[in-house]
Design a protein around this motif. Structure first.
Motif, PDB file in Angstrom:
ATOM      1  N   ARG A   1      -3.119  11.283   2.290  1.00  0.00           N
ATOM      2  CA  ARG A   1      -2.727  11.800   0.981  1.00  0.00           C
ATOM      3  C   ARG A   1      -2.283  10.676   0.046  1.00  0.00           C
ATOM      4  O   ARG A   1      -2.563  10.695  -1.142  1.00  0.00           O
ATOM      5  CB  ARG A   1      -1.617  12.820   1.154  1.00  0.00           C
ATOM      6  N   SER A   2      -1.609   9.675   0.622  1.00  0.00           N
ATOM      7  CA  SER A   2      -1.058   8.665  -0.275  1.00  0.00           C
ATOM      8  C   SER A   2      -1.092   7.238   0.250  1.00  0.00           C
ATOM      9  O   SER A   2      -0.572   6.351  -0.404  1.00  0.00           O
ATOM     10  CB  SER A   2       0.389   9.033  -0.629  1.00  0.00           C
ATOM     11  N   PHE A   3      -1.657   6.964   1.399  1.00  0.00           N
ATOM     12  CA  PHE A   3      -1.570   5.611   1.954  1.00  0.00           C
ATOM     13  C   PHE A   3      -2.613   4.676   1.335  1.00  0.00           C
ATOM     14  O   PHE A   3      -3.793   4.986   1.255  1.00  0.00           O
ATOM     15  CB  PHE A   3      -1.753   5.603   3.471  1.00  0.00           C
ATOM     16  N   ALA A   4      -2.131   3.494   0.937  1.00  0.00           N
ATOM     17  CA  ALA A   4      -3.004   2.434   0.430  1.00  0.00           C
ATOM     18  C   ALA A   4      -2.412   1.098   0.838  1.00  0.00           C
ATOM     19  O   ALA A   4      -1.242   1.003   1.207  1.00  0.00           O
ATOM     20  CB  ALA A   4      -3.117   2.511  -1.088  1.00  0.00           C
ATOM     21  N   THR A   5      -3.227   0.084   0.780  1.00  0.00           N
ATOM     22  CA  THR A   5      -2.758  -1.272   0.994  1.00  0.00           C
ATOM     23  C   THR A   5      -3.514  -2.180   0.034  1.00  0.00           C
ATOM     24  O   THR A   5      -4.602  -1.838  -0.430  1.00  0.00           O
ATOM     25  CB  THR A   5      -2.937  -1.705   2.469  1.00  0.00           C
ATOM     26  N   ALA A   6      -2.935  -3.312  -0.281  1.00  0.00           N
ATOM     27  CA  ALA A   6      -3.579  -4.276  -1.162  1.00  0.00           C
ATOM     28  C   ALA A   6      -3.364  -5.664  -0.575  1.00  0.00           C
ATOM     29  O   ALA A   6      -2.375  -5.905   0.124  1.00  0.00           O
ATOM     30  CB  ALA A   6      -3.006  -4.190  -2.567  1.00  0.00           C
ATOM     31  N   PHE A   7      -4.291  -6.567  -0.877  1.00  0.00           N
ATOM     32  CA  PHE A   7      -4.219  -7.900  -0.295  1.00  0.00           C
ATOM     33  C   PHE A   7      -4.998  -8.883  -1.154  1.00  0.00           C
ATOM     34  O   PHE A   7      -5.898  -8.496  -1.909  1.00  0.00           O
ATOM     35  CB  PHE A   7      -4.771  -7.898   1.139  1.00  0.00           C
ATOM     36  N   CYS A   8      -4.657 -10.155  -1.039  1.00  0.00           N
ATOM     37  CA  CYS A   8      -5.406 -11.204  -1.715  1.00  0.00           C
ATOM     38  C   CYS A   8      -6.769 -11.321  -1.046  1.00  0.00           C
ATOM     39  O   CYS A   8      -6.853 -11.465   0.173  1.00  0.00           O
ATOM     40  CB  CYS A   8      -4.650 -12.527  -1.629  1.00  0.00           C
ATOM     41  N   SER A   9      -7.819 -11.256  -1.825  1.00  0.00           N
ATOM     42  CA  SER A   9      -9.173 -11.303  -1.253  1.00  0.00           C
ATOM     43  C   SER A   9      -9.534 -12.699  -0.748  1.00  0.00           C
ATOM     44  O   SER A   9     -10.510 -12.855  -0.021  1.00  0.00           O
ATOM     45  CB  SER A   9     -10.202 -10.833  -2.279  1.00  0.00           C
ATOM     46  N   ARG A  10      -8.749 -13.696  -1.077  1.00  0.00           N
ATOM     47  CA  ARG A  10      -9.016 -15.052  -0.580  1.00  0.00           C
ATOM     48  C   ARG A  10      -8.279 -15.330   0.727  1.00  0.00           C
ATOM     49  O   ARG A  10      -8.875 -15.783   1.696  1.00  0.00           O
ATOM     50  CB  ARG A  10      -8.628 -16.087  -1.630  1.00  0.00           C
ATOM     51  N   CYS A  11      -6.958 -15.065   0.762  1.00  0.00           N
ATOM     52  CA  CYS A  11      -6.180 -15.437   1.952  1.00  0.00           C
ATOM     53  C   CYS A  11      -5.715 -14.249   2.786  1.00  0.00           C
ATOM     54  O   CYS A  11      -5.228 -14.431   3.890  1.00  0.00           O
ATOM     55  CB  CYS A  11      -4.981 -16.295   1.553  1.00  0.00           C
ATOM     56  N   GLY A  12      -5.852 -13.023   2.278  1.00  0.00           N
ATOM     57  CA  GLY A  12      -5.497 -11.830   3.037  1.00  0.00           C
ATOM     58  C   GLY A  12      -4.029 -11.438   2.987  1.00  0.00           C
ATOM     59  O   GLY A  12      -3.632 -10.463   3.616  1.00  0.00           O
ATOM     60  N   SER A  13      -3.210 -12.172   2.232  1.00  0.00           N
ATOM     61  CA  SER A  13      -1.786 -11.833   2.143  1.00  0.00           C
ATOM     62  C   SER A  13      -1.598 -10.435   1.565  1.00  0.00           C
ATOM     63  O   SER A  13      -2.247 -10.075   0.583  1.00  0.00           O
ATOM     64  CB  SER A  13      -1.059 -12.817   1.232  1.00  0.00           C
ATOM     65  N   PRO A  14      -0.696  -9.656   2.139  1.00  0.00           N
ATOM     66  CA  PRO A  14      -0.381  -8.348   1.547  1.00  0.00           C
ATOM     67  C   PRO A  14       0.157  -8.533   0.128  1.00  0.00           C
ATOM     68  O   PRO A  14       0.949  -9.445  -0.130  1.00  0.00           O
ATOM     69  CB  PRO A  14       0.707  -7.784   2.468  1.00  0.00           C
ATOM     70  N   MET A  15      -0.293  -7.688  -0.764  1.00  0.00           N
ATOM     71  CA  MET A  15       0.081  -7.775  -2.172  1.00  0.00           C
ATOM     72  C   MET A  15       0.623  -6.437  -2.663  1.00  0.00           C
ATOM     73  O   MET A  15       0.373  -5.396  -2.061  1.00  0.00           O
ATOM     74  CB  MET A  15      -1.144  -8.159  -3.016  1.00  0.00           C
TER      75      MET A  15
END
Length: 131
Positions: free
Chosen positions: A69-83
């Motif tokens: 329902r509400s889960f998402a994640t974001a990350f730098c597309s170069r190094c993979g760090s969570p953003m």
């Protein structure tokens, strides 16, 4: 008003968050464990308007889990760090606490989704527990 700057591991993405934080928590849900690779994610929650991208926003990739329902994640597309990312409602921003570049002068004030915690996690920090 306090301002806190953060960035990814490679330095391509830089963001800023206005304090104070609405919530500062450790989330133990199975999705956060998988996304972080750790026993829990450590997140700061703020109003959406408190988050600003200073550099590299185009490098941030987002994954919305389709069956959630509400889960998402974001990350730098170069190094993979969570953003940081906005919630699906767009009202709040979820900011990985480990991405800040300075001391926050605060610490997590609660555990959430405690019932879903990893069976190997040892609790001993004295924080409140919410389910």
């Amino acid at each position: 008003m306090a301002r806190f700057r953060g960035s990814c591991l490679c330095g391509e993405v830089v963001f800023e968050v206005d304090g104070p934080f609405d919530k500062f928590l450790n989330c133990h849900c199975s999705r956060c464990r998988k996304a972080s690779g750790t026993a829990h994610s450590c997140e700061v929650i703020v109003k959406a308007a408190a988050l600003r991208w200073l550099q590299g926003e185009a490098r941030v990739a987002r994954f919305d889990l389709p069956q959630a329902r509400s889960f998402a994640t974001a990350f730098c597309s170069r190094c993979g760090s969570p953003m940081p990312h906005l919630t699906r409602s767009g009202r709040e921003a979820i900011v990985p606490a480990g991405g800040f570049d300075q001391s926050l002068g605060a610490a997590p004030d609660r555990h959430v989704h405690w019932a879903s915690r990893a069976d190997w996690y040892v609790h001993g920090d004295g924080l409140d527990i919410e389910d």
